[in-house]
Scaffold this motif. Sequence first.
Motif, PDB file in Angstrom:
ATOM      1  N   GLY A 222       0.784  -1.227   0.000  1.00 12.77           N
ATOM      2  CA  GLY A 222       0.000   0.000   0.000  1.00 12.77           C
ATOM      3  C   GLY A 222       0.819   1.283   0.000  1.00 12.77           C
ATOM      4  N   GLN A 223       2.122   1.168   0.287  1.00 15.93           N
ATOM      5  CA  GLN A 223       2.970   2.361   0.242  1.00 15.93           C
ATOM      6  C   GLN A 223       3.243   2.752  -1.203  1.00 15.93           C
ATOM      7  N   SER A 224       3.715   3.966  -1.381  1.00 22.51           N
ATOM      8  CA  SER A 224       4.082   4.417  -2.719  1.00 22.51           C
ATOM      9  C   SER A 224       5.549   4.836  -2.717  1.00 22.51           C
ATOM     10  N   MET A 225       6.143   4.816  -3.903  1.00 21.51           N
ATOM     11  CA  MET A 225       7.513   5.282  -4.034  1.00 21.51           C
ATOM     12  C   MET A 225       7.825   5.574  -5.489  1.00 21.51           C
ATOM     13  N   THR A 226       8.909   6.305  -5.683  1.00 24.38           N
ATOM     14  CA  THR A 226       9.382   6.628  -7.023  1.00 24.38           C
ATOM     15  C   THR A 226      10.784   6.090  -7.207  1.00 24.38           C
ATOM     16  N   LEU A 227      10.974   5.321  -8.264  1.00 24.46           N
ATOM     17  CA  LEU A 227      12.300   4.858  -8.650  1.00 24.46           C
ATOM     18  C   LEU A 227      12.875   5.880  -9.627  1.00 24.46           C
ATOM     19  N   GLN A 228      14.078   6.330  -9.316  1.00 23.32           N
ATOM     20  CA  GLN A 228      14.680   7.375 -10.130  1.00 23.32           C
ATOM     21  C   GLN A 228      15.600   6.780 -11.198  1.00 23.32           C
ATOM     22  N   CYS A 229      15.623   7.421 -12.347  1.00 26.39           N
ATOM     23  CA  CYS A 229      16.516   7.026 -13.433  1.00 26.39           C
ATOM     24  C   CYS A 229      16.986   8.284 -14.148  1.00 26.39           C
ATOM     25  N   ALA A 230      18.282   8.389 -14.337  1.00 19.12           N
ATOM     26  CA  ALA A 230      18.855   9.526 -15.048  1.00 19.12           C
ATOM     27  C   ALA A 230      19.938   9.031 -16.000  1.00 19.12           C
ATOM     28  N   GLN A 231      19.975   9.644 -17.191  1.00 18.87           N
ATOM     29  CA  GLN A 231      21.037   9.309 -18.142  1.00 18.87           C
ATOM     30  C   GLN A 231      21.691  10.596 -18.627  1.00 18.87           C
ATOM     31  N   ASP A 232      22.996  10.503 -18.900  1.00 20.86           N
ATOM     32  CA  ASP A 232      23.760  11.686 -19.301  1.00 20.86           C
ATOM     33  C   ASP A 232      24.305  11.553 -20.711  1.00 20.86           C
ATOM     34  N   MET A 233      23.666  10.723 -21.533  1.00 20.06           N
ATOM     35  CA  MET A 233      24.140  10.475 -22.893  1.00 20.06           C
ATOM     36  C   MET A 233      23.294  11.182 -23.943  1.00 20.06           C
ATOM     37  N   ASN A 234      22.349  11.992 -23.487  1.00 21.54           N
ATOM     38  CA  ASN A 234      21.462  12.728 -24.387  1.00 21.54           C
ATOM     39  C   ASN A 234      20.656  11.797 -25.297  1.00 21.54           C
TER      40      ASN A 234
ATOM     41  N   ARG B 277       8.079  12.070 -18.170  1.00 25.01           N
ATOM     42  CA  ARG B 277       9.357  12.410 -18.821  1.00 25.01           C
ATOM     43  C   ARG B 277       9.347  13.914 -19.086  1.00 25.01           C
ATOM     44  N   SER B 278       9.734  14.671 -18.071  1.00 27.63           N
ATOM     45  CA  SER B 278       9.729  16.127 -18.203  1.00 27.63           C
ATOM     46  C   SER B 278      11.024  16.649 -18.821  1.00 27.63           C
ATOM     47  N   THR B 279      12.096  15.872 -18.733  1.00 25.89           N
ATOM     48  CA  THR B 279      13.379  16.265 -19.323  1.00 25.89           C
ATOM     49  C   THR B 279      13.939  15.087 -20.112  1.00 25.89           C
ATOM     50  N   THR B 280      14.909  15.363 -20.963  1.00 22.79           N
ATOM     51  CA  THR B 280      15.570  14.281 -21.705  1.00 22.79           C
ATOM     52  C   THR B 280      16.297  13.339 -20.755  1.00 22.79           C
ATOM     53  N   GLU B 281      16.842  13.891 -19.662  1.00 21.96           N
ATOM     54  CA  GLU B 281      17.719  13.123 -18.788  1.00 21.96           C
ATOM     55  C   GLU B 281      16.992  12.181 -17.837  1.00 21.96           C
ATOM     56  N   ASP B 282      15.810  12.545 -17.377  1.00 18.74           N
ATOM     57  CA  ASP B 282      15.181  11.836 -16.265  1.00 18.74           C
ATOM     58  C   ASP B 282      13.916  11.089 -16.682  1.00 18.74           C
ATOM     59  N   PHE B 283      13.735   9.902 -16.102  1.00 18.33           N
ATOM     60  CA  PHE B 283      12.562   9.084 -16.437  1.00 18.33           C
ATOM     61  C   PHE B 283      12.168   8.312 -15.179  1.00 18.33           C
TER      62      PHE B 283
ATOM     63  N   ASN C  74      17.396   9.894 -26.689  1.00 18.44           N
ATOM     64  CA  ASN C  74      15.978  10.219 -26.799  1.00 18.44           C
ATOM     65  C   ASN C  74      15.098   9.164 -26.118  1.00 18.44           C
ATOM     66  N   TYR C  75      15.469   7.890 -26.291  1.00 15.20           N
ATOM     67  CA  TYR C  75      14.619   6.807 -25.830  1.00 15.20           C
ATOM     68  C   TYR C  75      15.037   6.351 -24.437  1.00 15.20           C
ATOM     69  N   MET C  76      14.028   6.155 -23.590  1.00 15.17           N
ATOM     70  CA  MET C  76      14.269   5.586 -22.260  1.00 15.17           C
ATOM     71  C   MET C  76      13.205   4.545 -21.972  1.00 15.17           C
ATOM     72  N   TYR C  77      13.576   3.573 -21.129  1.00 12.70           N
ATOM     73  CA  TYR C  77      12.740   2.391 -20.911  1.00 12.70           C
ATOM     74  C   TYR C  77      12.791   1.968 -19.442  1.00 12.70           C
ATOM     75  N   TRP C  78      11.702   1.389 -18.991  1.00 10.87           N
ATOM     76  CA  TRP C  78      11.691   0.713 -17.697  1.00 10.87           C
ATOM     77  C   TRP C  78      11.304  -0.745 -17.906  1.00 10.87           C
ATOM     78  N   TYR C  79      12.116  -1.633 -17.296  1.00  9.96           N
ATOM     79  CA  TYR C  79      11.857  -3.062 -17.337  1.00  9.96           C
ATOM     80  C   TYR C  79      11.776  -3.592 -15.907  1.00  9.96           C
ATOM     81  N   ARG C  80      11.130  -4.717 -15.756  1.00 11.54           N
ATOM     82  CA  ARG C  80      11.217  -5.468 -14.520  1.00 11.54           C
ATOM     83  C   ARG C  80      11.684  -6.885 -14.837  1.00 11.54           C
ATOM     84  N   GLN C  81      12.457  -7.438 -13.922  1.00  9.39           N
ATOM     85  CA  GLN C  81      12.936  -8.808 -14.096  1.00  9.39           C
ATOM     86  C   GLN C  81      12.560  -9.615 -12.862  1.00  9.39           C
TER      87      GLN C  81
END
Lengths: 113, 108
Positions: A16-28, A68-74, A30-37
């Motif tokens: 029932g808790q909530s959280m945000t997983l952060q992801c940042a890239q510095d390679m400029n 996706r508000s910026t290129t860097e963060d997702f 365009n495409y970003m992805y989230w996977y689960r394993q």
Amino acid sequence: NAGVTQTPKFRILKIGQSMTLQCAQDMNHNYMYWYRQDPGMGLKLIYYSVGAGITDKGEVPNGYNVSRSTTEDFPLRLELAAPSQTSVYFCASSPHRESQPQHFGDGTRLSIL
Amino acid sequence: DQQVKQNSPSLSVQEGRISILNCDYTNSMFDYFLWYKKYPAEGPTFLISISSIKDKNEDGRFTVFLNKSAKHLSLHIVPSQPGDSAVYFCAASGELIFGAGTRLAVHP
């Protein structure tokens, strides 16, 4: 030369808790992805983004949200954590969609108890 | 319904010998395939890829073979080294459909 950075590396949540997983890239990229394993399984696509302001669902989007508000963060948001969301989460980026290898972060191991 | 299958969960090979990892797919529309290598507690890293217009791609000790009629690809590692011990994933096309992985152990 950081590449794709994911935080946190580990997290334990209560149901029932909530959280945000952060992801940042510095390679400029365009495409970003989230996977689960899940154990013994391949990676499954949750959400992806083709650029700032544009997101789309993958194979297993239920229970998650992205922005996706910026290129860097997702960031990946879990609103009401459920035991079925216990998994290792990987963020990735690539310059283009087709024919381009994705660069992965080292993952976030999430346990929901 | 797995579109990309790696039917061998594990493989053990002696150092210096050939490692052959296999992958089957069901969707004939897939036109690009990649192999990723993953060490524990790290994200997958790209190893080698192949387009459907080719049947072979080679990079040093790593060669990927594609048989489109059989919907089958394989990764050959020659010679195998202990540092190759990892989980290997094959993946197909754009957003990437991943197989479940094969854990390769190369022992001296």
